[in-house]
Structure formats: C-alpha cells, structure tokens
Design a protein around this motif. Sequence first.
Motif, PDB file in Angstrom:
ATOM      1  N   PHE A 171       0.813  -1.215   0.000  1.00  0.00           N
ATOM      2  CA  PHE A 171       0.000   0.000   0.000  1.00  0.00           C
ATOM      3  C   PHE A 171       0.849   1.268   0.000  1.00  0.00           C
ATOM      4  CE2 PHE A 171      -2.441  -3.376   2.091  1.00  0.00           C
ATOM      5  CZ  PHE A 171      -3.552  -3.428   1.262  1.00  0.00           C
ATOM      6  N   GLU A 172       2.038   1.178  -0.634  1.00  0.00           N
ATOM      7  CA  GLU A 172       2.905   2.356  -0.795  1.00  0.00           C
ATOM      8  C   GLU A 172       2.602   2.969  -2.165  1.00  0.00           C
ATOM      9  OE1 GLU A 172       4.864   3.717   1.301  1.00  0.00           O
ATOM     10  OE2 GLU A 172       5.638   2.246   2.720  1.00  0.00           O
ATOM     11  N   THR A 173       1.459   3.625  -2.270  1.00  0.00           N
ATOM     12  CA  THR A 173       1.011   4.161  -3.556  1.00  0.00           C
ATOM     13  C   THR A 173       2.007   5.149  -4.136  1.00  0.00           C
ATOM     14  OG1 THR A 173      -1.282   3.934  -2.805  1.00  0.00           O
ATOM     15  CG2 THR A 173      -0.897   5.301  -4.748  1.00  0.00           C
ATOM     16  N   GLU A 174       2.603   5.965  -3.283  1.00  0.00           N
ATOM     17  CA  GLU A 174       3.582   6.960  -3.744  1.00  0.00           C
ATOM     18  C   GLU A 174       4.769   6.273  -4.394  1.00  0.00           C
ATOM     19  OE1 GLU A 174       6.336  10.637  -2.006  1.00  0.00           O
ATOM     20  OE2 GLU A 174       5.211   9.337  -0.641  1.00  0.00           O
ATOM     21  N   ILE A 224       6.286   3.962 -11.803  1.00  0.00           N
ATOM     22  CA  ILE A 224       5.625   4.177 -13.091  1.00  0.00           C
ATOM     23  C   ILE A 224       6.287   5.330 -13.838  1.00  0.00           C
ATOM     24  CG2 ILE A 224       3.463   4.917 -14.177  1.00  0.00           C
ATOM     25  CD1 ILE A 224       1.983   3.436 -11.918  1.00  0.00           C
ATOM     26  N   VAL A 225       6.627   6.375 -13.110  1.00  0.00           N
ATOM     27  CA  VAL A 225       7.308   7.532 -13.727  1.00  0.00           C
ATOM     28  C   VAL A 225       8.652   7.103 -14.314  1.00  0.00           C
ATOM     29  CG1 VAL A 225       8.435   9.747 -13.253  1.00  0.00           C
ATOM     30  CG2 VAL A 225       6.159   9.268 -12.301  1.00  0.00           C
ATOM     31  N   ILE A 226       9.395   6.272 -13.578  1.00  0.00           N
ATOM     32  CA  ILE A 226      10.685   5.778 -14.074  1.00  0.00           C
ATOM     33  C   ILE A 226      10.495   4.989 -15.364  1.00  0.00           C
ATOM     34  CG2 ILE A 226      12.569   4.150 -13.593  1.00  0.00           C
ATOM     35  CD1 ILE A 226      12.412   4.991 -10.664  1.00  0.00           C
ATOM     36  N   MET A 227       9.469   4.137 -15.400  1.00  0.00           N
ATOM     37  CA  MET A 227       9.193   3.341 -16.601  1.00  0.00           C
ATOM     38  C   MET A 227       8.830   4.248 -17.778  1.00  0.00           C
ATOM     39  SD  MET A 227       9.497   0.017 -15.974  1.00  0.00           S
ATOM     40  CE  MET A 227       8.366  -0.916 -16.983  1.00  0.00           C
TER      41      MET A 227
END
Length: 220
Positions: free
Chosen positions: A187-190, A196-199
């Motif tokens: 549950f570490e959404t951040e 996702i940003v890295i991808m």
Amino acid sequence: MPEILIQYEAQILGAIGETFVMVAVSILAAVLLGLPVGTILYLCRKGQILENRFVFSALNLIVNIIRSFPFLLLVVFLIPFTRLVIGTAIGTAAATVPLSIIAIAHYSRLVEQSLLDVPKGVMEAAISMGASVREIIFKFLYVDARSGLVLGLTTSIISFISYSTIMGVVGGGGIGDFAIRYGYQRFETELMMYMIVIMVILVQLIQFTGTTIARIIDKR
C-alpha cells in the motif's frame, strides 16, 4: 530526492539492473536470431529469390503460435524448457529464456514487414547486377530497410520492457515486480507512482533515441 526513494534506493537500483539485464538479453536474441528469421521469412515468400513454401509455412506458423500466446501463459508453459536450459526456472537468468523467445518472434515479424516495404526495383537491380544472395541481403535489402529495422527494434525494446514487468511470476525481478511487491502489496502508492514515472521516462528515452537514429540513417 523523495524520502521514500532514499529508503528503498538499494532495492530500486537492483530492480532497474534486473530490468536492464532482461531487456539486454532480449535485444541480443532479437538481433542475432530474430533478424535472420525475419529475413528468411521474406526471402522464402512466394515470388522471392529463395521461394520455399515449406520453409516459409513452417517458420510462419511457429512465429504466429509464439506471438499468439498470452505472455504470462508462455512463461509458465516454458518453465520445463527454462529449467532444462538454465538449470532453474526461478530468477533473472531464467526470466531471459521466455523473453528471448518472444523477442525473436516479435522482431522477426517486424523485420519481414520492413523488408516487404523495400521497393521491388531494388531487388531487380541487385539481381540484374549479378549480386549473390548474401550481397542482396547486406548491400541492398538491409541498407534500404535500415530505418524501418531500427524503428522495429525500438518498438520491440519497448515491448520487452513491458513483458519484463510480468517476470516477477518466476522471480525475475525488475521495476514492474518491485512496483507490485513494494508499492501495491504494501500500500505504498507513492512508491508505485514513482516506479511508473521511471518506466515512462525510460520508454520515452528509448523511443526518442530510436526515432532519431532512424531519421538520421533514412536516406530515401
């Protein structure tokens, strides 16, 4: 740097490294085997210089079967073969086996399509000059299709990155697996959003690089 990234820095770097290993092996397989397979598919088609219905049909069927498999099912299906080749079905090394197989099938089809875009006049000119099959391939086909081959490889690399996110099912690791285990399941959404940003950044860099190279070498 955000605190949560500092907290998981070692694990993130390890996950990025695992993704690079899996993608690098896939690229190698695509270039060394996918390129020749795609070329053979093209040359053995009806009306081409090495026309061979049996070879074309057999290769075409194999490529279609591999590409039609849902990738997760392909990974599971290949576990016995992976264990035979690598000695284990778990880990990053084992994950490269199904990735390499799908890479070969994926890129071979894009190679075939790129070669089909080569004007017929190029082949006719090569044949009229008495060029050998090897010369036709390397001095005419690949030269004329080089931009399309680079774009095809760029598209394939992005697909390989996407496929690599599934490899957590066999302990392959990677950025996607890290995002699921440490981000979603805890549950570490951040943290998951940062992954996702890295991808996204990685894919954008690859797409920009591939498109730029293709544009530079396209002399048509």
